[in-house]
Design an enzyme around this catalytic site. Structure first.
Site, PDB file in Angstrom:
ATOM      1  N   GLU A   1       0.208   2.819  -1.932  1.00  0.00           N
ATOM      2  CA  GLU A   1       1.181   1.709  -1.908  1.00  0.00           C
ATOM      3  C   GLU A   1       2.584   2.168  -2.300  1.00  0.00           C
ATOM      4  N   GLY A   2       2.930   3.390  -1.879  1.00  0.00           N
ATOM      5  CA  GLY A   2       4.207   3.987  -2.266  1.00  0.00           C
ATOM      6  C   GLY A   2       3.982   4.767  -3.539  1.00  0.00           C
TER       7      GLY A   2
ATOM      8  N   THR B   1      -1.166   4.433   7.134  1.00  0.00           N
ATOM      9  CA  THR B   1      -1.023   5.868   6.839  1.00  0.00           C
ATOM     10  C   THR B   1      -1.722   6.725   7.895  1.00  0.00           C
TER      11      THR B   1
ATOM     12  N   ARG C   1       1.726  -4.538  -3.341  1.00  0.00           N
ATOM     13  CA  ARG C   1       2.322  -3.888  -4.526  1.00  0.00           C
ATOM     14  C   ARG C   1       2.472  -4.893  -5.670  1.00  0.00           C
TER      15      ARG C   1
ATOM     16  N   ILE D   1      -8.025   5.062   4.547  1.00  0.00           N
ATOM     17  CA  ILE D   1      -8.012   3.612   4.750  1.00  0.00           C
ATOM     18  C   ILE D   1      -9.112   2.941   3.906  1.00  0.00           C
TER      19      ILE D   1
ATOM     20  N   HIS E   1       4.776   6.942  -6.926  1.00  0.00           N
ATOM     21  CA  HIS E   1       5.735   6.713  -8.014  1.00  0.00           C
ATOM     22  C   HIS E   1       7.123   7.245  -7.601  1.00  0.00           C
TER      23      HIS E   1
ATOM     24  N   GLY F   1      -4.543  -0.222   8.558  1.00  0.00           N
ATOM     25  CA  GLY F   1      -4.295   1.160   8.962  1.00  0.00           C
ATOM     26  C   GLY F   1      -2.827   1.420   9.215  1.00  0.00           C
TER      27      GLY F   1
ATOM     28  N   LEU G   1     -10.821   8.658 -27.929  1.00  0.00           N
ATOM     29  CA  LEU G   1     -12.275   8.560 -27.989  1.00  0.00           C
ATOM     30  C   LEU G   1     -12.961   9.921 -28.191  1.00  0.00           C
TER      31      LEU G   1
HETATM   32  P1  TGC Z   1      13.881   1.281   5.764  1.00  0.00           P
HETATM   33  O1  TGC Z   1      14.983   1.546   6.741  1.00  0.00           O
HETATM   34  O2  TGC Z   1      14.199   1.302   4.319  1.00  0.00           O
HETATM   35  O3  TGC Z   1      13.233  -0.167   6.088  1.00  0.00           O
HETATM   36  C1  TGC Z   1      12.955  -0.627   7.378  1.00  0.00           C
HETATM   37  C2  TGC Z   1      13.116  -2.141   7.347  1.00  0.00           C
HETATM   38  O4  TGC Z   1      12.144  -2.715   6.443  1.00  0.00           O
HETATM   39  C3  TGC Z   1      12.806  -3.400   5.355  1.00  0.00           C
HETATM   40  N1  TGC Z   1      12.025  -3.078   4.144  1.00  0.00           N
HETATM   41  C4  TGC Z   1      11.156  -3.925   3.566  1.00  0.00           C
HETATM   42  N2  TGC Z   1      10.840  -5.197   3.813  1.00  0.00           N
HETATM   43  C5  TGC Z   1       9.903  -5.782   3.029  1.00  0.00           C
HETATM   44  N3  TGC Z   1       9.295  -5.137   2.012  1.00  0.00           N
HETATM   45  C6  TGC Z   1       9.590  -3.853   1.729  1.00  0.00           C
HETATM   46  N4  TGC Z   1       8.966  -3.216   0.727  1.00  0.00           N
HETATM   47  C7  TGC Z   1      10.554  -3.186   2.518  1.00  0.00           C
HETATM   48  N5  TGC Z   1      11.070  -1.929   2.519  1.00  0.00           N
HETATM   49  C8  TGC Z   1      11.971  -1.880   3.509  1.00  0.00           C
HETATM   50  C9  TGC Z   1      14.209  -2.855   5.315  1.00  0.00           C
HETATM   51  O5  TGC Z   1      15.091  -3.791   4.772  1.00  0.00           O
HETATM   52  C10 TGC Z   1      14.465  -2.622   6.805  1.00  0.00           C
HETATM   53  O6  TGC Z   1      14.721  -3.894   7.382  1.00  0.00           O
HETATM   54  P2  TGC Z   1      15.685  -4.048   8.647  1.00  0.00           P
HETATM   55  O7  TGC Z   1      15.838  -5.515   8.821  1.00  0.00           O
HETATM   56  O8  TGC Z   1      16.975  -3.354   8.255  1.00  0.00           O
HETATM   57  O9  TGC Z   1      14.998  -3.364   9.794  1.00  0.00           O
HETATM   58  O10 TGC Z   1      12.687   2.240   6.151  1.00  0.00           O
HETATM   59  P3  TGC Z   1      12.477   3.799   5.884  1.00  0.00           P
HETATM   60  O11 TGC Z   1      11.824   4.368   7.090  1.00  0.00           O
HETATM   61  O12 TGC Z   1      13.760   4.422   5.393  1.00  0.00           O
HETATM   62  O13 TGC Z   1      11.351   3.822   4.741  1.00  0.00           O
HETATM   63  C11 TGC Z   1      11.606   3.472   3.474  1.00  0.00           C
HETATM   64  C12 TGC Z   1      10.383   3.767   2.548  1.00  0.00           C
HETATM   65  C13 TGC Z   1      10.224   5.253   2.341  1.00  0.00           C
HETATM   66  C14 TGC Z   1      10.725   3.089   1.231  1.00  0.00           C
HETATM   67  C15 TGC Z   1       9.090   3.183   3.167  1.00  0.00           C
HETATM   68  O14 TGC Z   1       8.716   3.890   4.295  1.00  0.00           O
HETATM   69  C16 TGC Z   1       7.939   3.182   2.198  1.00  0.00           C
HETATM   70  O15 TGC Z   1       7.780   2.228   1.417  1.00  0.00           O
HETATM   71  N6  TGC Z   1       7.052   4.238   2.192  1.00  0.00           N
HETATM   72  C17 TGC Z   1       5.819   4.252   1.409  1.00  0.00           C
HETATM   73  C18 TGC Z   1       4.637   4.006   2.329  1.00  0.00           C
HETATM   74  C19 TGC Z   1       3.543   3.250   1.632  1.00  0.00           C
HETATM   75  O16 TGC Z   1       3.709   2.625   0.616  1.00  0.00           O
HETATM   76  N7  TGC Z   1       2.363   3.250   2.257  1.00  0.00           N
HETATM   77  C20 TGC Z   1       1.275   2.458   1.769  1.00  0.00           C
HETATM   78  C21 TGC Z   1       0.149   2.390   2.786  1.00  0.00           C
HETATM   79  S1  TGC Z   1      -1.025   1.108   2.477  1.00  0.00           S
HETATM   80  C22 TGC Z   1      -1.825   1.573   1.086  1.00  0.00           C
HETATM   81  O17 TGC Z   1      -1.540   2.508   0.442  1.00  0.00           O
HETATM   82  C23 TGC Z   1      -2.927   0.684   0.701  1.00  0.00           C
HETATM   83  S2  TGC Z   1      -3.760   1.094  -0.731  1.00  0.00           S
HETATM   84  C24 TGC Z   1      -4.483  -0.381  -0.930  1.00  0.00           C
HETATM   85  C25 TGC Z   1      -5.497  -0.504  -1.943  1.00  0.00           C
HETATM   86  O18 TGC Z   1      -6.590   0.096  -1.839  1.00  0.00           O
HETATM   87  O19 TGC Z   1      -5.241  -1.310  -2.896  1.00  0.00           O
HETATM   88  P1  FAD Z   2       2.920  12.523   0.997  1.00  0.00           P
HETATM   89  O1  FAD Z   2       3.781  11.522   1.675  1.00  0.00           O
HETATM   90  O2  FAD Z   2       2.565  13.751   1.750  1.00  0.00           O
HETATM   91  O3  FAD Z   2       3.603  12.937  -0.388  1.00  0.00           O
HETATM   92  C1  FAD Z   2       3.245  14.114  -1.086  1.00  0.00           C
HETATM   93  C2  FAD Z   2       4.143  14.239  -2.327  1.00  0.00           C
HETATM   94  O4  FAD Z   2       5.519  14.327  -1.915  1.00  0.00           O
HETATM   95  C3  FAD Z   2       4.067  13.009  -3.232  1.00  0.00           C
HETATM   96  O5  FAD Z   2       4.179  13.439  -4.574  1.00  0.00           O
HETATM   97  C4  FAD Z   2       5.285  12.194  -2.854  1.00  0.00           C
HETATM   98  O6  FAD Z   2       5.770  11.372  -3.916  1.00  0.00           O
HETATM   99  C5  FAD Z   2       6.278  13.309  -2.535  1.00  0.00           C
HETATM  100  N1  FAD Z   2       7.321  12.885  -1.600  1.00  0.00           N
HETATM  101  C6  FAD Z   2       7.176  12.412  -0.334  1.00  0.00           C
HETATM  102  N2  FAD Z   2       8.361  12.118   0.195  1.00  0.00           N
HETATM  103  C7  FAD Z   2       9.297  12.401  -0.738  1.00  0.00           C
HETATM  104  C8  FAD Z   2      10.724  12.288  -0.811  1.00  0.00           C
HETATM  105  N3  FAD Z   2      11.447  11.795   0.198  1.00  0.00           N
HETATM  106  N4  FAD Z   2      11.340  12.695  -1.946  1.00  0.00           N
HETATM  107  C9  FAD Z   2      10.640  13.170  -3.009  1.00  0.00           C
HETATM  108  N5  FAD Z   2       9.302  13.291  -3.005  1.00  0.00           N
HETATM  109  C10 FAD Z   2       8.643  12.897  -1.886  1.00  0.00           C
HETATM  110  N6  FAD Z   2      -3.013   3.869   3.386  1.00  0.00           N
HETATM  111  C11 FAD Z   2      -3.200   2.835   4.271  1.00  0.00           C
HETATM  112  O7  FAD Z   2      -2.474   2.728   5.261  1.00  0.00           O
HETATM  113  N7  FAD Z   2      -4.189   1.931   4.073  1.00  0.00           N
HETATM  114  C12 FAD Z   2      -5.032   1.980   3.009  1.00  0.00           C
HETATM  115  O8  FAD Z   2      -5.904   1.129   2.853  1.00  0.00           O
HETATM  116  C13 FAD Z   2      -4.880   3.059   2.077  1.00  0.00           C
HETATM  117  N8  FAD Z   2      -5.743   3.193   1.036  1.00  0.00           N
HETATM  118  C14 FAD Z   2      -5.665   4.297   0.218  1.00  0.00           C
HETATM  119  C15 FAD Z   2      -6.657   4.524  -0.730  1.00  0.00           C
HETATM  120  C16 FAD Z   2      -6.625   5.667  -1.520  1.00  0.00           C
HETATM  121  C17 FAD Z   2      -7.711   5.917  -2.511  1.00  0.00           C
HETATM  122  C18 FAD Z   2      -5.544   6.578  -1.394  1.00  0.00           C
HETATM  123  C19 FAD Z   2      -5.469   7.796  -2.275  1.00  0.00           C
HETATM  124  C20 FAD Z   2      -4.580   6.380  -0.450  1.00  0.00           C
HETATM  125  C21 FAD Z   2      -4.628   5.243   0.390  1.00  0.00           C
HETATM  126  N9  FAD Z   2      -3.679   5.037   1.411  1.00  0.00           N
HETATM  127  C22 FAD Z   2      -3.836   4.001   2.301  1.00  0.00           C
HETATM  128  C23 FAD Z   2      -2.675   6.061   1.685  1.00  0.00           C
HETATM  129  C24 FAD Z   2      -1.496   6.042   0.712  1.00  0.00           C
HETATM  130  O9  FAD Z   2      -0.658   4.969   0.949  1.00  0.00           O
HETATM  131  C25 FAD Z   2      -0.754   7.371   0.880  1.00  0.00           C
HETATM  132  O10 FAD Z   2      -1.583   8.371   0.341  1.00  0.00           O
HETATM  133  C26 FAD Z   2       0.605   7.372   0.182  1.00  0.00           C
HETATM  134  O11 FAD Z   2       1.504   6.505   0.848  1.00  0.00           O
HETATM  135  C27 FAD Z   2       1.223   8.788   0.084  1.00  0.00           C
HETATM  136  O12 FAD Z   2       1.143   9.463   1.276  1.00  0.00           O
HETATM  137  P2  FAD Z   2       0.572  10.979   1.322  1.00  0.00           P
HETATM  138  O13 FAD Z   2      -0.735  10.981   0.616  1.00  0.00           O
HETATM  139  O14 FAD Z   2       0.579  11.400   2.759  1.00  0.00           O
HETATM  140  O15 FAD Z   2       1.574  11.825   0.485  1.00  0.00           O
END
Ligand code: TGC
Ligand code: FAD
Length: 394
Positions: free
Chosen positions: A373-374, A137, A253, A168, A376, A135, A348
């Site tokens: 997972e972030g 997001t 990722r 989640i 695109h 958890g 298809l």
């Molecule tokens: P920022 O200042 O860039 O970073 C904070 C600290 O973290 C370090 N860091 C990382 N370390 C390891 N791996 C990474 N990918 C890292 N990215 C950053 C960074 O070096 C820094 O370290 P330190 O030592 O200086 O403190 O943080 P920010 O707040 O500016 O955020 C950057 C951003 C936007 C790239 C980050 O917030 C982000 O990646 N956002 C996307 C969120 C996301 O991917 N959520 C996914 C939720 S889980 C999910 O979707 C599960 S789906 C699963 C499934 O069903 O398969």
């Molecule tokens: P938002 O952050 O609201 O983004 C909306 C749009 O704005 C997107 O197009 C985005 O690219 C764009 N955008 C955002 N910020 C910027 C910027 N700075 N510049 C330009 N464009 C920007 N999360 C978990 O924690 N655990 C899980 O297990 C999990 N499983 C998931 C399963 C599914 C099926 C889905 C759909 C999502 C899941 N997630 C999970 C959540 C997922 O990680 C988030 O949906 C994702 O990180 C995007 O967040 P958001 O949906 O709030 O979109």
């Protein structure tokens, strides 16, 4: 449908070890026999095929790159990636289940947990007896998890968690949730810590997200934490700051980069078979230049993505892979897989919209994979920062 023969135009197979090939072939056969025959029906019914979980555990698919001392398979990262590739060739929901269990629930316990936490939870998670979710997001904080408003307050002998988590995976089926919360002020990102929260704790509830048109064979839930009281030792002691959950995301990722190749291979294979057999205007459509161009494009992108994954895996095994390299692979491979799925669907014709074929299901799934997972866009900006040294976020 016949057995999948693989897609390997550049003999990438010859770059794999015998063990890596054996792992890949085992999971490939299991997916052909157990996932492909049932997944279309589960997808239509919106049900995760949970009957497969014990077999997945038996095959060692949960946390497969974590050490054997915790009941895991102890494989290298290339073998782990090949597992993800084959699972997602079946369905992104099946790969998601394994990704969340291994990279997002087991990995944080492994990386940030105490010895006692690792010994208590990891073997049971490897055996599938305990399912985990992750958890991070929240309803208003997806791309920007630093803004999270879930809090954990320390009392004399416990932690009390309040907040909500959104989207989640496995949320309603998990026995254990890794919950990320701020332990200090809301503007203090460094106070983010991870907690192991048993989902039967009073005040914890999970509600399935209804109405999904993507990842239908996967459970996605909203978690609500209302005065959830957990003992002091629920805290992952080595976690600290946003970096901790982001490190978990890097693991997941990485698996997604491989998984997307699997989905693309499934679609390409379907496209080739269909193109050779479907006759229009007295000719197989595979003989028309327009369809050949489609297939050539697909094969080119799949081959590039396979090589990208393999080199990334080798770097990861040497401890050299950077989060930005993982971002490039996730971004590219999910994008090309989505294109391959869309082009297969189109090749298809009308059949392409049926669940009996795979392309439309993969296409719809990949729209989620593109976002989670972030997104695109976020990976574009991570690469932009890596290239220029200038952050687009702050
Ligand atoms: P920022 O200042 O860039 O970073 C904070 C600290 O973290 C370090 N860091 C990382 N370390 C390891 N791996 C990474 N990918 C890292 N990215 C950053 C960074 O070096 C820094 O370290 P330190 O030592 O200086 O403190 O943080 P920010 O707040 O500016 O955020 C950057 C951003 C936007 C790239 C980050 O917030 C982000 O990646 N956002 C996307 C969120 C996301 O991917 N959520 C996914 C939720 S889980 C999910 O979707 C599960 S789906 C699963 C499934 O069903 O398969
Ligand atoms: P938002 O952050 O609201 O983004 C909306 C749009 O704005 C997107 O197009 C985005 O690219 C764009 N955008 C955002 N910020 C910027 C910027 N700075 N510049 C330009 N464009 C920007 N999360 C978990 O924690 N655990 C899980 O297990 C999990 N499983 C998931 C399963 C599914 C099926 C889905 C759909 C999502 C899941 N997630 C999970 C959540 C997922 O990680 C988030 O949906 C994702 O990180 C995007 O967040 P958001 O949906 O709030 O979109």
């Amino acid at each position: 449908m016949g057995k999948f023969q693989g897609v390997d135009f550049y003999d990438v197979d010859s770059l794999l070890s015998e063990e890596e090939r054996a792992v890949r072939d085992t999971v490939r056969a299991w997916v052909d026999d157990n996932v492909i025959p049932v997944i279309g029906e589960h997808y239509l019914e919106g049900r995760f095929p949970k009957q497969l979980v014990p077999q997945m555990a038996e095959l060692g698919l949960f946390g497969a790159n974590l050490p054997e001392e915790y009941g895991c398979a102890g494989l290298n990262n290339v073998a782990y990636g090949l597992i993800m590739q084959e699972l997602e060739r079946g369905d992104s929901g099946v790969r998601s289940f394994a990704s969340v269990q291994g990279a997002l629930a087991m990995y944080p316990i492994y990386a940030f947990g105490s010895d006692e936490q690792k010994r208590r939870w990891l073997p049971k998670m490897a055996s599938g007896d305990v399912i985990g979710c992750f958890g991070l997001t929240e309803p208003d904080y997806g791309s920007n998890p630093a803004g999270m408003i879930t809090v954990a307050k320390e009392t004399k002998d416990a932690w009390v968690l309040n907040g909500a988590k959104m989207w989640i995976t496995n949320g309603s089926t998990a026995q254990l949730a890794i919950v990320w919360a701020k332990t200090g002020k809301l503007d203090d990102v460094n106070s983010i810590r991870g907690f192991i929260v048993p989902t039967n704790t009073k005040g914890f509830s999970a509600k399935d997200q209804k109405g999904k048109l993507s990842l239908r064979a996967s459970d996605t839930s909203e978690l609500v934490l209302q005065d959830v009281c957990v003992p002091k030792d629920a805290l992952l002691p080595q976690s600290g700051g946003l970096k901790s959950p982001l490190m978990c995301l890097t693991q997941a990722r990485y698996g997604i980069a491989w998984g997307a190749v699997g989905a693309a291979m499934a679609c390409y294979d379907e496209a080739v078979g269909y193109a050779k057999n479907r006759v229009t205007f007295g000719h197989p459509i595979g003989g028309f230049q327009l369809q050949q161009a489609r297939l050539a494009e697909m094969l080119t992108e799949i081959t590039k993505a396979q090589l990208l994954c393999l080199q990334l895996g080798r770097l990861k095994d040497q401890g050299k892979a950077t989060p930005q390299q993982v971002s490039l692979a996730k971004r590219n491979n999910v994008s090309i897989a989505t294109d391959v799925a869309r082009e297969t669907r189109r090749l298809l014709g009308a059949n392409g919209i049926l669940a009996e074929y795979q392309a439309m299901r993969h296409l719809a799934n990949l729209e989620s994979v593109y976002t989670y997972e972030g997104t695109h866009d976020i990976h574009t900006l991570i690469l932009g920062q890596e290239i220029t040294g200038i952050s687009a976020f702050n």
